[in-house]
Write a protein that holds these residues in place. Structure first.
Motif, PDB file in Angstrom:
ATOM      1  N   THR A 155      41.357  44.493  39.200  1.00 34.03           N
ATOM      2  CA  THR A 155      40.475  44.980  39.330  1.00 34.03           C
ATOM      3  C   THR A 155      41.325  45.972  40.800  1.00 34.03           C
ATOM      4  O   THR A 155      42.308  45.882  41.368  1.00 34.03           O
ATOM      5  CB  THR A 155      39.952  44.047  40.822  1.00 34.03           C
ATOM      6  OG1 THR A 155      40.926  43.321  41.730  1.00 34.03           O
ATOM      7  CG2 THR A 155      39.390  42.584  39.720  1.00 34.03           C
ATOM      8  N   THR A 174      40.473  45.571  44.185  1.00 29.53           N
ATOM      9  CA  THR A 174      41.535  45.454  45.463  1.00 29.53           C
ATOM     10  C   THR A 174      42.349  44.842  45.044  1.00 29.53           C
ATOM     11  O   THR A 174      43.242  44.917  46.256  1.00 29.53           O
ATOM     12  CB  THR A 174      40.240  44.287  46.103  1.00 29.53           C
ATOM     13  OG1 THR A 174      39.220  44.539  45.519  1.00 29.53           O
ATOM     14  CG2 THR A 174      40.780  43.658  47.552  1.00 29.53           C
ATOM     15  N   PRO A 189      38.345  28.422  46.558  1.00 29.22           N
ATOM     16  CA  PRO A 189      37.943  29.608  46.970  1.00 29.22           C
ATOM     17  C   PRO A 189      38.584  30.801  46.729  1.00 29.22           C
ATOM     18  O   PRO A 189      37.924  32.291  45.917  1.00 29.22           O
ATOM     19  CB  PRO A 189      37.762  29.365  48.370  1.00 29.22           C
ATOM     20  CG  PRO A 189      38.128  27.525  48.906  1.00 29.22           C
ATOM     21  CD  PRO A 189      39.162  27.457  47.211  1.00 29.22           C
ATOM     22  N   PHE A 190      39.866  30.937  46.545  1.00 32.81           N
ATOM     23  CA  PHE A 190      40.026  31.713  46.335  1.00 32.81           C
ATOM     24  C   PHE A 190      40.199  32.519  44.775  1.00 32.81           C
ATOM     25  O   PHE A 190      40.241  33.568  43.916  1.00 32.81           O
ATOM     26  CB  PHE A 190      41.571  32.388  46.463  1.00 32.81           C
ATOM     27  CG  PHE A 190      42.363  33.493  46.508  1.00 32.81           C
ATOM     28  CD1 PHE A 190      42.036  34.598  46.395  1.00 32.81           C
ATOM     29  CD2 PHE A 190      44.034  33.670  45.191  1.00 32.81           C
ATOM     30  CE1 PHE A 190      43.199  35.989  46.700  1.00 32.81           C
ATOM     31  CE2 PHE A 190      44.110  34.185  45.037  1.00 32.81           C
ATOM     32  CZ  PHE A 190      43.777  35.391  46.114  1.00 32.81           C
ATOM     33  N   TYR A 226      37.010  33.470  43.979  1.00 32.68           N
ATOM     34  CA  TYR A 226      37.254  35.273  44.443  1.00 32.68           C
ATOM     35  C   TYR A 226      37.820  35.899  43.621  1.00 32.68           C
ATOM     36  O   TYR A 226      37.238  37.145  43.498  1.00 32.68           O
ATOM     37  CB  TYR A 226      38.295  35.282  46.071  1.00 32.68           C
ATOM     38  CG  TYR A 226      38.093  36.261  46.164  1.00 32.68           C
ATOM     39  CD1 TYR A 226      37.412  37.136  47.020  1.00 32.68           C
ATOM     40  CD2 TYR A 226      39.509  37.083  46.104  1.00 32.68           C
ATOM     41  CE1 TYR A 226      37.650  38.672  46.959  1.00 32.68           C
ATOM     42  CE2 TYR A 226      40.052  38.241  46.002  1.00 32.68           C
ATOM     43  CZ  TYR A 226      38.920  39.302  46.325  1.00 32.68           C
ATOM     44  OH  TYR A 226      39.434  40.955  47.203  1.00 32.68           O
ATOM     45  N   ILE A 286      35.327  36.705  40.581  1.00 31.86           N
ATOM     46  CA  ILE A 286      34.596  37.333  41.076  1.00 31.86           C
ATOM     47  C   ILE A 286      34.471  38.849  40.436  1.00 31.86           C
ATOM     48  O   ILE A 286      34.040  40.056  40.022  1.00 31.86           O
ATOM     49  CB  ILE A 286      33.342  37.455  42.170  1.00 31.86           C
ATOM     50  CG1 ILE A 286      32.895  36.049  42.421  1.00 31.86           C
ATOM     51  CG2 ILE A 286      32.688  37.914  42.953  1.00 31.86           C
ATOM     52  CD1 ILE A 286      32.599  35.411  43.819  1.00 31.86           C
ATOM     53  N   GLN A 287      35.873  39.417  41.749  1.00 34.81           N
ATOM     54  CA  GLN A 287      36.810  40.160  41.535  1.00 34.81           C
ATOM     55  C   GLN A 287      36.567  40.852  39.946  1.00 34.81           C
ATOM     56  O   GLN A 287      36.561  42.440  39.233  1.00 34.81           O
ATOM     57  CB  GLN A 287      37.800  40.569  41.678  1.00 34.81           C
ATOM     58  CG  GLN A 287      37.282  40.014  43.860  1.00 34.81           C
ATOM     59  CD  GLN A 287      36.900  41.474  43.920  1.00 34.81           C
ATOM     60  OE1 GLN A 287      37.177  42.466  43.657  1.00 34.81           O
ATOM     61  NE2 GLN A 287      36.238  41.060  45.537  1.00 34.81           N
TER      62      GLN A 287
END
Length: 348
Positions: free
Chosen positions: A2, A4, A333-334, A337, A340-341
């Motif tokens: 990704t 990011t 949660p990470f 994330y 999703i990325q």
């Protein structure tokens, strides 16, 4: 990869290695320097600093560092490292990033065996708590072998079957843990709760003698075989062409995963998400090549466990949160994330 997280690409993997190693050193220093008895940066060096610098440090503080904080630090390093490299090896063996000892039921199998020993030790004469580590290893080995046999067809591991079997095994493991808890006395019940939530508070030099050798063997052998496991990721046919004895390598990897996970569960209980999250993060940073990804996973596993342990001691001081709660709260949660990325990267 990704946009990011791909700040540095695989060409810069040495930077990630050095950065992760530096973070391990800093976090280890924090772990030795801070605790319920206070903070003092000189604690890790109390044995080598001149007397003029440490004359105000009492023998009690030195004992706290050498007998409590130091074994706890070593346990965090060992467990973080072995969970991360076992997760990376599981994902390479199955050629799927969702394969993880905790999701596959291996951690649950080890925990059931360990909890059975704890529950039965007050009632059965020939069972005692020194059998917890061997029992955890045998539980992990039995579940890993069962999973591999159930999911294998004509030499190929069917990932869907593997994950569904892991879900079923986890459900059975939770049911058995509940059954042992129902019949256990108060003392055993307290220990069982410790195993289920995961904690490093039980770290001590005698406890390290049982589980640490299993974990060290697992880490060393998986690291030595990283090139062969990397070839296995290309497919069994290609691995054979490269001279890899695929059948023997698979058996060795399964045995080593069981050895490492069993040792980790025996000493720290059930700590989830490290084996799933850390290899995935390392793969995003340096690519899927296990020769680069495995060493980084080991270091990042240490970083994650040391950070979680520091938070567990800091958030509700002077009490302590179970470390498994911390890894689950931040890890899940990470991981969502990251997924999703990754999905955005695939469909971009």
């Amino acid at each position: 990869m990704t946009p990011t997280l791909a700040i540095l690409t695989a060409r810069h993997h040495q930077i990630w290695l050095w950065l992760s190693a530096a973070m391990v050193i800093v976090l280890a220093w924090l772990s030795l320097s801070s605790g319920p008895v206070g903070w003092d940066w000189r604690m890790p060096l109390v044995a080598i600093l001149p007397d003029a610098f440490v004359q105000d440090i009492s023998q009690l503080h030195v004992t706290v560092v050498t007998q409590i904080r130091l074994p706890r630090l070593l346990l965090a390093l060992l467990v973080g490292c072995v969970l991360a490299c076992s997760g990376a090896a599981s994902q390479a063996l199955c050629r799927n990033p969702l394969a993880d000892p905790s999701l596959m039921g291996v951690t649950g199998g080890a925990a059931v065996a360990a909890i059975a020993v704890i529950a039965l030790s007050p009632k059965v004469a020939f069972i005692n708590e020194s059998m917890v580590a061997p029992a955890a290893f045998l539980g992990a080995l039995a579940i890993t072998s069962l999973l591999y046999r159930v999911a294998s067809h004509q030499g190929q591991v069917q990932i869907t079957v593997l994950l569904l079997a892991g879900v079923a095994i986890n459900a059975v493991a939770m049911a058995l843990i509940g059954l042992f808890s129902f019949f256990a006395d108060d003392t055993s019940l307290r220990l069982m709760t410790y195993w289920q939530m995961g904690a490093l508070a039980g770290a001590s030099w005698p406890a390290m003698q049982y589980g640490a050798p299993l974990i060290l063997i697992c880490i060393a052998m998986l690291f030595i075989r990283r090139k062969q496991i990397n070839a296995l990721m290309l497919g069994e046919r290609d691995a054979r062409h490269l001279g890899v004895n695929v059948r023997r390598l698979k058996n060795e990897v399964i045995f080593l995963i069981a050895l490492g996970v069993g040792g980790a569960v025996a000493m720290s209980g059930m700590i989830g998400f490290v084996g799933l999250l850390v290899p995935h993060l390392a793969r995003l940073l340096v690519g899927p090549d296990l020769r680069r990804m495995l060493p980084l996973s080991m270091l990042l596993g240490c970083v994650v466990l040391l950070t979680a342990d520091w938070l567990a001691r800091l958030v509700v001081a002077p009490s302590e949160l179970p470390i498994g709660v911390i890894t689950a709260l931040f890890g899940s949660p990470f991981f969502v994330y990251l997924l999703i990325q990754q999905k955005r990267g695939v469909h971009a």
